[in-house]
Design a protein around this motif. Sequence first.
Motif, PDB file in Angstrom:
ATOM      1  N   MET A  44       1.732  -2.492 -14.933  1.00 19.76           N
ATOM      2  CA  MET A  44       2.341  -1.232 -15.344  1.00 19.76           C
ATOM      3  C   MET A  44       1.988  -0.103 -14.373  1.00 19.76           C
ATOM      4  O   MET A  44       2.790   0.765 -14.081  1.00 19.76           O
ATOM      5  CB  MET A  44       1.869  -0.881 -16.751  1.00 19.76           C
ATOM      6  N   PHE A  45       0.726  -0.117 -13.867  1.00 22.87           N
ATOM      7  CA  PHE A  45       0.285   0.937 -12.955  1.00 22.87           C
ATOM      8  C   PHE A  45       0.214   0.464 -11.514  1.00 22.87           C
ATOM      9  O   PHE A  45      -0.241   1.208 -10.642  1.00 22.87           O
ATOM     10  CB  PHE A  45      -1.091   1.450 -13.387  1.00 22.87           C
ATOM     11  N   ASP A  46       0.642  -0.761 -11.251  1.00 21.97           N
ATOM     12  CA  ASP A  46       0.462  -1.333  -9.919  1.00 21.97           C
ATOM     13  C   ASP A  46       1.120  -0.517  -8.811  1.00 21.97           C
ATOM     14  O   ASP A  46       0.528  -0.303  -7.761  1.00 21.97           O
ATOM     15  CB  ASP A  46       1.010  -2.766  -9.885  1.00 21.97           C
ATOM     16  N   SER A  47       2.352  -0.084  -9.038  1.00 27.47           N
ATOM     17  CA  SER A  47       3.062   0.641  -7.980  1.00 27.47           C
ATOM     18  C   SER A  47       2.353   1.949  -7.645  1.00 27.47           C
ATOM     19  O   SER A  47       2.228   2.315  -6.464  1.00 27.47           O
ATOM     20  CB  SER A  47       4.512   0.917  -8.402  1.00 27.47           C
ATOM     21  N   HIS A  48       1.856   2.635  -8.669  1.00 32.37           N
ATOM     22  CA  HIS A  48       1.134   3.893  -8.434  1.00 32.37           C
ATOM     23  C   HIS A  48      -0.185   3.628  -7.719  1.00 32.37           C
ATOM     24  O   HIS A  48      -0.541   4.327  -6.752  1.00 32.37           O
ATOM     25  CB  HIS A  48       0.883   4.613  -9.752  1.00 32.37           C
ATOM     26  N   VAL A  49      -0.920   2.618  -8.189  1.00 32.13           N
ATOM     27  CA  VAL A  49      -2.210   2.294  -7.568  1.00 32.13           C
ATOM     28  C   VAL A  49      -2.018   1.889  -6.113  1.00 32.13           C
ATOM     29  O   VAL A  49      -2.777   2.295  -5.227  1.00 32.13           O
ATOM     30  CB  VAL A  49      -2.922   1.180  -8.365  1.00 32.13           C
ATOM     31  N   ARG A  50      -0.982   1.069  -5.844  1.00 37.80           N
ATOM     32  CA  ARG A  50      -0.737   0.639  -4.472  1.00 37.80           C
ATOM     33  C   ARG A  50      -0.409   1.829  -3.569  1.00 37.80           C
ATOM     34  O   ARG A  50      -0.838   1.877  -2.416  1.00 37.80           O
ATOM     35  CB  ARG A  50       0.407  -0.381  -4.423  1.00 37.80           C
ATOM     36  N   SER A  51       0.352   2.789  -4.094  1.00 40.65           N
ATOM     37  CA  SER A  51       0.701   3.952  -3.278  1.00 40.65           C
ATOM     38  C   SER A  51      -0.532   4.799  -2.962  1.00 40.65           C
ATOM     39  O   SER A  51      -0.644   5.359  -1.871  1.00 40.65           O
ATOM     40  CB  SER A  51       1.756   4.806  -3.997  1.00 40.65           C
ATOM     41  N   VAL A  52      -1.470   4.879  -3.922  1.00 41.34           N
ATOM     42  CA  VAL A  52      -2.696   5.651  -3.701  1.00 41.34           C
ATOM     43  C   VAL A  52      -3.627   4.945  -2.717  1.00 41.34           C
ATOM     44  O   VAL A  52      -4.242   5.576  -1.858  1.00 41.34           O
ATOM     45  CB  VAL A  52      -3.423   5.892  -5.051  1.00 41.34           C
ATOM     46  N   LEU A  53      -3.723   3.619  -2.852  1.00 44.02           N
ATOM     47  CA  LEU A  53      -4.675   2.851  -2.043  1.00 44.02           C
ATOM     48  C   LEU A  53      -4.114   2.390  -0.705  1.00 44.02           C
ATOM     49  O   LEU A  53      -4.865   1.873   0.128  1.00 44.02           O
ATOM     50  CB  LEU A  53      -5.160   1.634  -2.829  1.00 44.02           C
ATOM     51  N   GLN A  54      -2.811   2.555  -0.495  1.00 40.75           N
ATOM     52  CA  GLN A  54      -2.199   2.008   0.720  1.00 40.75           C
ATOM     53  C   GLN A  54      -2.844   2.556   1.989  1.00 40.75           C
ATOM     54  O   GLN A  54      -3.169   1.797   2.908  1.00 40.75           O
ATOM     55  CB  GLN A  54      -0.702   2.304   0.736  1.00 40.75           C
ATOM     56  N   ALA A  55      -3.027   3.865   2.051  1.00 41.65           N
ATOM     57  CA  ALA A  55      -3.591   4.471   3.265  1.00 41.65           C
ATOM     58  C   ALA A  55      -5.017   3.989   3.532  1.00 41.65           C
ATOM     59  O   ALA A  55      -5.321   3.556   4.657  1.00 41.65           O
ATOM     60  CB  ALA A  55      -3.539   5.995   3.168  1.00 41.65           C
ATOM     61  N   PRO A  56      -5.941   4.057   2.553  1.00 41.80           N
ATOM     62  CA  PRO A  56      -7.300   3.568   2.853  1.00 41.80           C
ATOM     63  C   PRO A  56      -7.351   2.073   3.155  1.00 41.80           C
ATOM     64  O   PRO A  56      -8.143   1.638   3.999  1.00 41.80           O
ATOM     65  CB  PRO A  56      -8.096   3.905   1.583  1.00 41.80           C
ATOM     66  N   LEU A  57      -6.503   1.274   2.497  1.00 46.30           N
ATOM     67  CA  LEU A  57      -6.484  -0.158   2.794  1.00 46.30           C
ATOM     68  C   LEU A  57      -5.940  -0.425   4.193  1.00 46.30           C
ATOM     69  O   LEU A  57      -6.425  -1.323   4.891  1.00 46.30           O
ATOM     70  CB  LEU A  57      -5.654  -0.906   1.747  1.00 46.30           C
ATOM     71  N   ASP A  58      -4.952   0.355   4.609  1.00 48.36           N
ATOM     72  CA  ASP A  58      -4.422   0.214   5.965  1.00 48.36           C
ATOM     73  C   ASP A  58      -5.487   0.578   7.004  1.00 48.36           C
ATOM     74  O   ASP A  58      -5.591  -0.072   8.054  1.00 48.36           O
ATOM     75  CB  ASP A  58      -3.187   1.091   6.157  1.00 48.36           C
ATOM     76  N   LEU A  59      -6.286   1.611   6.705  1.00 44.06           N
ATOM     77  CA  LEU A  59      -7.365   1.986   7.616  1.00 44.06           C
ATOM     78  C   LEU A  59      -8.421   0.885   7.689  1.00 44.06           C
ATOM     79  O   LEU A  59      -8.931   0.561   8.772  1.00 44.06           O
ATOM     80  CB  LEU A  59      -8.010   3.302   7.152  1.00 44.06           C
ATOM     81  N   ALA A  60      -8.739   0.306   6.538  1.00 40.18           N
ATOM     82  CA  ALA A  60      -9.713  -0.788   6.516  1.00 40.18           C
ATOM     83  C   ALA A  60      -9.183  -1.995   7.276  1.00 40.18           C
ATOM     84  O   ALA A  60      -9.924  -2.658   8.007  1.00 40.18           O
ATOM     85  CB  ALA A  60     -10.040  -1.158   5.066  1.00 40.18           C
ATOM     86  N   ALA A  61      -7.878  -2.283   7.102  1.00 43.49           N
ATOM     87  CA  ALA A  61      -7.272  -3.403   7.829  1.00 43.49           C
ATOM     88  C   ALA A  61      -7.313  -3.154   9.328  1.00 43.49           C
ATOM     89  O   ALA A  61      -7.542  -4.086  10.118  1.00 43.49           O
ATOM     90  CB  ALA A  61      -5.831  -3.604   7.366  1.00 43.49           C
ATOM     91  N   ARG A  62      -7.122  -1.920   9.734  1.00 40.84           N
ATOM     92  CA  ARG A  62      -7.199  -1.588  11.163  1.00 40.84           C
ATOM     93  C   ARG A  62      -8.606  -1.853  11.697  1.00 40.84           C
ATOM     94  O   ARG A  62      -8.777  -2.388  12.806  1.00 40.84           O
ATOM     95  CB  ARG A  62      -6.829  -0.120  11.367  1.00 40.84           C
ATOM     96  N   ALA A  63      -9.621  -1.495  10.890  1.00 38.13           N
ATOM     97  CA  ALA A  63     -11.001  -1.723  11.317  1.00 38.13           C
ATOM     98  C   ALA A  63     -11.333  -3.208  11.374  1.00 38.13           C
ATOM     99  O   ALA A  63     -12.147  -3.644  12.195  1.00 38.13           O
ATOM    100  CB  ALA A  63     -11.954  -1.003  10.362  1.00 38.13           C
TER     101      ALA A  63
END
Length: 209
Positions: free
Chosen positions: A1-20
């Motif tokens: 139910m909240f997945d789309s919102h959570v993914r939008s919030v976490l996308q940027a920090p997860l992308d930064l972690a993936a870059r590292a």
Amino acid sequence: MFDSHVRSVLQAPLDLAARALDRPPITPDRITMVGLVLGLGSAGAAALTSWGVALLLWWASRLCDGLDGPLARRRRAARSQPSPSQAGGFLDITADFVVYGSTVAGVAWGVTSSLGQPWWPFLLVLLAYYVNGAAFLAFSSIAERTGRSLDDGRSLSFLGGLAEGAETIVVHSLWLIVPAHADTIALAWAAVVGLSATQRIVSGYRALI
């Protein structure tokens, strides 16, 4: 139910972690496997009633689950692959099912052996997971073959519902934080997942008509 919102919030920090993490020895599949091992460790710790350890391992496992996808997308973009392999997506969803089922079983073992709680609420959770998983996996397969797939960046076509990944992380955390009430939480969760499964069955059928 909240997945789309959570993914939008976490996308940027997860992308930064993936870059590292984007180093040759580290691959998305290896991160998936680490998450699987951590999840199984969480299940084992719960069975031994080491609730704090189980909680930390559960969170670490779900962090790995959140990182393998962004790293895979980063690698695909760098290689400009028009038709990327789906093996990673297959491994990821399979690992998720193993971790979800084993952690339910681990908590059930722990609370029944140490606290004398009934086991049947956890059996209902596993049954609800089974029906829910069958519904969205069947929809994903048929939707792909009929050209009605839903693309949200993940490997499979996910039908939204009351119970999704974010809610699962919260609930599995709750019964590790308050194991004395794990059976009550499990009973309520089984009802929510059952409603979600019903919702997915109806929505999937209507989408494929």
